[in-house]
Scaffold this active site. Structure first.
Site, PDB file in Angstrom:
ATOM      1  N   TYR A 142       0.804  -1.321   0.121  1.00  0.00           N
ATOM      2  CA  TYR A 142       0.043  -0.038   0.091  1.00  0.00           C
ATOM      3  C   TYR A 142       0.898   1.217   0.030  1.00  0.00           C
ATOM      4  O   TYR A 142       0.371   2.404  -0.230  1.00  0.00           O
ATOM      5  CB  TYR A 142      -0.849   0.066   1.086  1.00  0.00           C
ATOM      6  CG  TYR A 142      -2.090  -1.100   1.052  1.00  0.00           C
ATOM      7  CD1 TYR A 142      -2.085  -2.105   0.138  1.00  0.00           C
ATOM      8  CD2 TYR A 142      -3.210  -1.067   2.033  1.00  0.00           C
ATOM      9  CE1 TYR A 142      -2.970  -2.883  -0.112  1.00  0.00           C
ATOM     10  CE2 TYR A 142      -3.972  -2.036   1.854  1.00  0.00           C
ATOM     11  CZ  TYR A 142      -4.046  -2.876   1.099  1.00  0.00           C
ATOM     12  OH  TYR A 142      -4.985  -3.859   0.956  1.00  0.00           O
ATOM     13  N   LYS A 189       3.228 -14.987   3.066  1.00  0.00           N
ATOM     14  CA  LYS A 189       3.097 -16.050   1.764  1.00  0.00           C
ATOM     15  C   LYS A 189       4.618 -16.248   1.631  1.00  0.00           C
ATOM     16  O   LYS A 189       5.154 -16.199   0.408  1.00  0.00           O
ATOM     17  CB  LYS A 189       2.467 -15.306   0.889  1.00  0.00           C
ATOM     18  CG  LYS A 189       2.304 -15.844  -0.812  1.00  0.00           C
ATOM     19  CD  LYS A 189       1.052 -17.097  -0.445  1.00  0.00           C
ATOM     20  CE  LYS A 189       1.084 -17.969  -1.723  1.00  0.00           C
ATOM     21  NZ  LYS A 189       0.105 -18.760  -1.750  1.00  0.00           N
ATOM     22  N   ASP A 221      -3.043 -17.984   2.543  1.00  0.00           N
ATOM     23  CA  ASP A 221      -4.318 -18.469   1.820  1.00  0.00           C
ATOM     24  C   ASP A 221      -4.963 -19.802   2.637  1.00  0.00           C
ATOM     25  O   ASP A 221      -6.009 -19.821   2.972  1.00  0.00           O
ATOM     26  CB  ASP A 221      -3.849 -19.112   0.411  1.00  0.00           C
ATOM     27  CG  ASP A 221      -2.833 -19.991   0.393  1.00  0.00           C
ATOM     28  OD1 ASP A 221      -2.147 -19.979   1.269  1.00  0.00           O
ATOM     29  OD2 ASP A 221      -2.410 -20.703  -0.483  1.00  0.00           O
ATOM     30  N   ASP A 245      -5.292  -6.259   6.103  1.00  0.00           N
ATOM     31  CA  ASP A 245      -6.780  -5.581   5.406  1.00  0.00           C
ATOM     32  C   ASP A 245      -7.703  -6.786   4.968  1.00  0.00           C
ATOM     33  O   ASP A 245      -8.869  -6.857   5.610  1.00  0.00           O
ATOM     34  CB  ASP A 245      -6.253  -4.676   4.005  1.00  0.00           C
ATOM     35  CG  ASP A 245      -7.393  -4.084   3.643  1.00  0.00           C
ATOM     36  OD1 ASP A 245      -8.124  -3.739   4.481  1.00  0.00           O
ATOM     37  OD2 ASP A 245      -7.363  -3.599   2.401  1.00  0.00           O
ATOM     38  N   ASP A 249     -11.018  -7.965   7.507  1.00  0.00           N
ATOM     39  CA  ASP A 249     -12.354  -7.971   7.189  1.00  0.00           C
ATOM     40  C   ASP A 249     -13.181  -9.362   7.274  1.00  0.00           C
ATOM     41  O   ASP A 249     -14.169  -9.629   7.876  1.00  0.00           O
ATOM     42  CB  ASP A 249     -12.510  -7.498   5.884  1.00  0.00           C
ATOM     43  CG  ASP A 249     -12.581  -5.924   5.846  1.00  0.00           C
ATOM     44  OD1 ASP A 249     -12.142  -5.099   6.798  1.00  0.00           O
ATOM     45  OD2 ASP A 249     -13.162  -5.349   4.806  1.00  0.00           O
TER      46      ASP A 249
HETATM   47  C1  IPM Z   1      -9.427  -0.493   6.095  1.00  0.00           C
HETATM   48  C2  IPM Z   1      -9.733   0.427   4.900  1.00  0.00           C
HETATM   49  C3  IPM Z   1      -8.517   0.915   4.124  1.00  0.00           C
HETATM   50  C4  IPM Z   1      -7.599   0.022   4.062  1.00  0.00           C
HETATM   51  C5  IPM Z   1      -9.282   1.603   2.675  1.00  0.00           C
HETATM   52  C6  IPM Z   1     -10.314   2.525   2.911  1.00  0.00           C
HETATM   53  C7  IPM Z   1      -7.907   2.414   2.346  1.00  0.00           C
HETATM   54  O1  IPM Z   1     -10.211  -0.611   3.962  1.00  0.00           O
HETATM   55  O2  IPM Z   1      -8.944   0.239   7.332  1.00  0.00           O
HETATM   56  O3  IPM Z   1      -9.161  -1.738   6.292  1.00  0.00           O
HETATM   57  O4  IPM Z   1      -7.673  -1.053   3.147  1.00  0.00           O
HETATM   58  O5  IPM Z   1      -6.454   0.151   4.642  1.00  0.00           O
HETATM   59 MG    MG Z   2      -9.864  -2.739   4.784  1.00  0.00          MG
END
Ligand code: IPM
Ligand code: MG
Length: 351
Positions: A142, A189, A221, A245, A249
């Site tokens: 990133y 990985k 994975d 990230d 989630d």
């Molecule tokens: C998070 C968000 C951010 C990220 C985006 C909005 C850039 O998805 O905090 O996980 O991926 O870092």
């Molecule tokens: Mg995110």
């Protein structure tokens, strides 16, 4: 005591959920004799609209001058559907992380018994799951060099990590595990990526310093699979930016309580506390969004200020609101749904 709190409500449902967390913090202040002084600042799409910059210098200054920052959400569909946009709200978030040196994102994932039926997983799989995903937040792909070839037919992103970056996040993960169930899973990985092999090399060295903590290594994975199959086997999961990230989630939805999960981003300067759910633009301004993740982020914020009893009081009142079914539509099911603002007021009054 007096505390300076930066408030970056951002976009979408950000302002309305942050408002509820502030009600609760004010109730904490009244009950425990603290004074929280809030300074609002712009971030995200709203900051672009008003200043052209998703993380203006004035906002950075507010963060630097605060004891802690409460953050709502950023993001606006008008940018998502426009890949050509020169400035994007997300750049504000990434810029903030970099400038504040927020190298660790900490996402505790806990289950709430009364919400288990909301989980996409079988109840027996998820019941009792209690883990923390620790994501490296200021390095990796990133933040590496990226670009597009001159003829526009190719594009690239680069994943770079230094030993120092890996070491500091691993140490943070081990410290966390030491206060929890003493297990660290390092996710990488390493069978493909050079940066992952460096992660593993560093981890194999650091691991030896924390003899009371069990370490295991998992390819990303496989980790994505195991998180779904056996979420209870994890305690602290630590990984690089992009894997974190994605996995954080994934981890956040398995408990069925996405609207309840807080996070902390910590590092060199002021720490930032935010719900994990994002800006949910479809609900913006409707007074229906679940404020609990933000309220619980405020609890993490209080903890970071060493206000432990206060943080616990916030968690307790959140649990009581769920038991009393004073909840927003996402968890109400067939029973009465309360408005965002009603939940906030109930929490403040019942703290
Ligand atoms: C998070 C968000 C951010 C990220 C985006 C909005 C850039 O998805 O905090 O996980 O991926 O870092
Ligand atoms: Mg995110």
């Amino acid at each position: 005591m007096d505390f300076k709190i930066g408030v970056l409500a951002g976009d979408g449902i950000g302002p309305e959920i942050v408002e509820q967390a502030i009600k609760v913090m004010d109730a904490v202040g009244a009950k425990f004799g603290h004074n929280f002084n809030y300074t609002k600042a712009l971030v995200g799409a709203i900051a672009i609209d008003e200043t052209g910059d998703p993380y203006p210098d004035a906002t950075h200054q507010v963060c630097m001058d605060s004891d802690a920052v409460l953050f709502g959400a950023i993001g606006d569909p008008k940018y998502d559907n426009n890949p050509a946009a020169k400035v994007r709200p997300e750049q504000g978030l990434l810029g903030m992380r970099k400038k504040l040196g927020l190298y660790a994102n900490i996402r505790p994932v806990t289950t709430f018994p009364s919400l288990l039926h909301k989980s996409p997983l079988r109840q027996d799989i998820v019941e009792g799951a209690d883990l923390v995903v620790i994501r490296e937040l200021t390095g990796g792909i990133y933040f590496g060099a990226r670009g597009r070839s001159e003829d526009l037919t190719s594009a690239f992103d680069t994943c770079v990590y230094t030993v120092e970056e890996i070491e500091r996040i691993l140490r943070l993960a081990y410290e966390y595990a030491g206060k929890r169930n003493k297990r660290v899973t390092v996710v990488d990985k390493a069978n493909v990526l050079a940066s992952s092999r460096l992660w593993r090399e560093v981890a194999q060295r650091i691991e030896k310093e924390y003899t009371d903590i069990e370490t295991d290594y998992m390819l990303v994975d496989n980790a994505a699979m195991q998180l779904i199959q056996w979420p209870k086997k994890f305690d602290v999961m630590v990984t690089e930016n992009m894997f974190g990230d994605i996995l954080s989630d994934e981890a956040s939805v398995i408990t069925g309580s996405m609207g309840l999960l807080p996070s902390a981003s910590v590092g060199r300067e002021t720490s930032v506390f935010e719900p994990i759910h994002g800006s949910y633009p479809q609900a913006a301004g409707k007074d229906i969004a679940n404020p609990l993740a933000t309220v619980l982020s405020a609890a993490m914020l209080l903890e970071s200020l060493d206000l432990l009893e206060e943080a616990q009081a916030v968690r307790d009142v959140v649990n009581r609101s769920i038991d009393a079914e004073v909840v927003t539509v996402d968890i109400a099911g067939d029973s009465k749904a309360y408005k965002t603002s009603e939940v906030g007021t109930w929490l403040a009054e019942n703290l």
